[in-house]
Design an enzyme around this catalytic site. Sequence first.
Site, PDB file in Angstrom:
ATOM      1  N   SER A 263      69.634  17.978 -20.234  1.00  0.00           N
ATOM      2  CA  SER A 263      68.613  18.473 -19.307  1.00  0.00           C
ATOM      3  C   SER A 263      68.723  19.986 -19.201  1.00  0.00           C
ATOM      4  O   SER A 263      69.762  20.568 -19.532  1.00  0.00           O
ATOM      5  CB  SER A 263      68.807  17.861 -17.918  1.00  0.00           C
ATOM      6  OG  SER A 263      69.899  18.476 -17.243  1.00  0.00           O
ATOM      7  N   ASP A 264      67.655  20.631 -18.765  1.00  0.00           N
ATOM      8  CA  ASP A 264      67.799  22.032 -18.393  1.00  0.00           C
ATOM      9  C   ASP A 264      68.481  22.090 -17.031  1.00  0.00           C
ATOM     10  O   ASP A 264      68.689  21.067 -16.370  1.00  0.00           O
ATOM     11  CB  ASP A 264      66.438  22.741 -18.385  1.00  0.00           C
ATOM     12  CG  ASP A 264      66.563  24.233 -18.703  1.00  0.00           C
ATOM     13  OD1 ASP A 264      67.652  24.806 -18.453  1.00  0.00           O
ATOM     14  OD2 ASP A 264      65.597  24.828 -19.187  1.00  0.00           O
ATOM     15  N   TRP A 265      68.829  23.280 -16.598  1.00  0.00           N
ATOM     16  CA  TRP A 265      69.655  23.491 -15.403  1.00  0.00           C
ATOM     17  C   TRP A 265      69.067  22.755 -14.193  1.00  0.00           C
ATOM     18  O   TRP A 265      68.003  23.103 -13.698  1.00  0.00           O
ATOM     19  CB  TRP A 265      69.750  24.986 -15.120  1.00  0.00           C
ATOM     20  CG  TRP A 265      70.742  25.363 -14.065  1.00  0.00           C
ATOM     21  CD1 TRP A 265      70.621  25.181 -12.724  1.00  0.00           C
ATOM     22  CD2 TRP A 265      72.005  26.013 -14.263  1.00  0.00           C
ATOM     23  NE1 TRP A 265      71.717  25.669 -12.065  1.00  0.00           N
ATOM     24  CE2 TRP A 265      72.587  26.187 -12.992  1.00  0.00           C
ATOM     25  CE3 TRP A 265      72.690  26.459 -15.385  1.00  0.00           C
ATOM     26  CZ2 TRP A 265      73.825  26.807 -12.812  1.00  0.00           C
ATOM     27  CZ3 TRP A 265      73.931  27.072 -15.208  1.00  0.00           C
ATOM     28  CH2 TRP A 265      74.484  27.244 -13.943  1.00  0.00           C
ATOM     29  N   ALA A 266      69.768  21.704 -13.743  1.00  0.00           N
ATOM     30  CA  ALA A 266      69.407  20.927 -12.546  1.00  0.00           C
ATOM     31  C   ALA A 266      68.007  20.324 -12.625  1.00  0.00           C
ATOM     32  O   ALA A 266      67.432  19.963 -11.594  1.00  0.00           O
ATOM     33  CB  ALA A 266      69.552  21.772 -11.282  1.00  0.00           C
TER      34      ALA A 266
END
Length: 734
Positions: A263-266
């Site tokens: 995933s991208d950040w959070a």
Amino acid sequence: MSHNTYYDKHALARAKDLLADMTLSEKLGQLNQFSGEDGHISDHLRANIQSGNVSSVINEVDASVVNELQRIAVEESRLGIPLLIGRDVIHGFTTVFPIPLGQAATWCEQTIEQGARIAACEAASQGVNWTFAPMIDITRDPRWGRIAESLGEDPFLCARLGRAMVTGFQGTDLQDATSIAACAKHFAGYGYSESGRDYHFANISENELRNTVFPPFKMAADAGVATFMTSFSDLNGVPASGNKWLMDDVLRKEWGFKGFIVSDWASIEDLSVHGLTENNAQSAQLAANAGVDMEMVSRCYAQNIPALLEAGTVRHSDIDAMVTRILYLKFALGLFENPYTDSSKFPERANLEHLEAAKQAAIKSCVLLKNDAHVLPINTRLTNHIAVIGPLADDKYEQLGTWIFDGDERYSITCAEAMRAKVGNNGHIHYAKGLDTSRTFSNEGFQEAIEAAQQSEVVIMVLGEESILSGEAHCRSNIDLPGAQSDLLDEIVALGKPVVLVVMAGRPLTIGAETDKVDAVLYAWHPGTMGGSAIADLLCGDAMPSGKLPVTFPRAVGQIPLYYSQKMSGRPVTQESFVHQNDIPIRAAQTSLGMASNHLDVHFSPLYPFGFGLSYANLQYSEVMLSSQQMSAHEPLNVSVDISNESDFDTDEIVQLYIRDLVASTTRPIKELKGFRRVHVKAKSKVNVSFEITEDLLGFYGQHNTRITEAGKFYVWIATDSASGEYKEFSLVK
């Protein structure tokens, strides 16, 4: 790197053997990425690694700290599974290359591969084994800050340059100490975010996704890219990190991608912010079922998957598959055999070879947009006094551009420094900053700049935007020159001296008014560590401009999105049908204005078209020659052109092949790039350049979103840019 080199049965068998020994807690630990702590290892991070709860650490680049993190994982956890150490190595490490959009202006796969190879080597020397690049989002919106990180607007160009970057990072063998795993991002549609804003939403038809957005990702997957990253954005109502159709149906099942997805950040946690889920538990469920293997930084998986498994809403078999894919990469990288980094065995970072490569990349990336009256190149033997003016003319940091966490500005050579070295004792460089920053509105420095220009025979103005004005979350609604830069330029132009405008920026800027006033324009993007040396060589004729625009330059923000491969529309505008609002008679009849597809207040053409770029040489293209008027699946068509250099300058030319499908079951673009080649043309000589057109090159995704080719008529151009050249017609016969 070949597909087969990465996906070997031995590594897969080892991953499955290890999986069989893992507890559920240890399996779930492999799905978690933690953030580093800036050279510190807290008791919290140490304890989680010891417990097997950490699979990857992001943003730790001190080799000694990374080695200690690996030691804890290998020696103090039950199974001794090493860590993936991730970092945004986007356009260099210590040695900074031009921003990716600038690298795309080289149209040179070899240059981009070399830059990624050097970046990988420098990053690996500090223990990094995984980068979050290349970013291969197609974008047509220069307001978007991340256009700086992109490879431009065209899927054909982006796909090939993205593949070169993957090859550069990963090399021919992932177990080589200088290789790091690459990550194709952001899958998918992020570059279409409405209004050019980050973290936003995009509405893209499946047909557009398949014809325009997907091709670079498909080519990266075919090239053996180790990982994919999900997009932050909402795509057609389903944010990417919870989009099973994207991750499972297309990427895994249709394309056969066997690496893992992060995933991208959070962005898993953000699914509830988008309104797709009610809470983090639902977000974890959707992301896991979509096939997102590793969660970056947020803790939705760690806190919720045990309960989801208990409830049966996430399957144990899916978790096993996710963990296997992550373990596989660790085996493929050779981390189990060599988890530690010995920095002394790597070449020195920012060594002379690396710096020279960065300089050559910067030279190839700069695009000459204007050169009236042959003001350039400057003859430093005859020109004794040169003014170098502007807030970016002598700023070592700002020329590096966005996303350069590990770049060292001490190695930077600025334009002012390089011009001083260029003239030596034979001339004088009169430097003035003029403005404190690119955003400054005060005119306090104007007088110093005017005096510098008055003493000079030619003026070099280095303007643009600071690095902080582009990149992630740095989107702009107005892409004019910021601050009082245009006012400063007006003051200098008024002196009547020849003025050369050098623009450093992370995006195309709307600089039509400025380019009209000056004699020459060199667009340098943010050129990196050696940008000043490259610019000075180009301005003084010691290097030849060869860059071509990888993105269209609009005249005004209101034209956006503006790109060369638009479709025809039902009533296309022509020069004859275009009417500017200032020319409309008072009380003109409502239907008297041509009824064409255009804005009334700006010309329909771009400021500069895709593929545009001038040279000091005078190149002439002959008529395009076809090997036949008809082609079939078994008989490709050869198209060629002679290019004559009628000047005294040797030069490189980027020759571009475009086609148009005149009639199809779905409407096709007015032009599509289908080939390009960088060729060297010596002074007073001629070269022949040819391309082969195959049936596959003419394929597209039709009404049912399957790839097809259709018989019919086509136009073909071989030209210096997307707006030039005369077409020839041929037919595909089935």
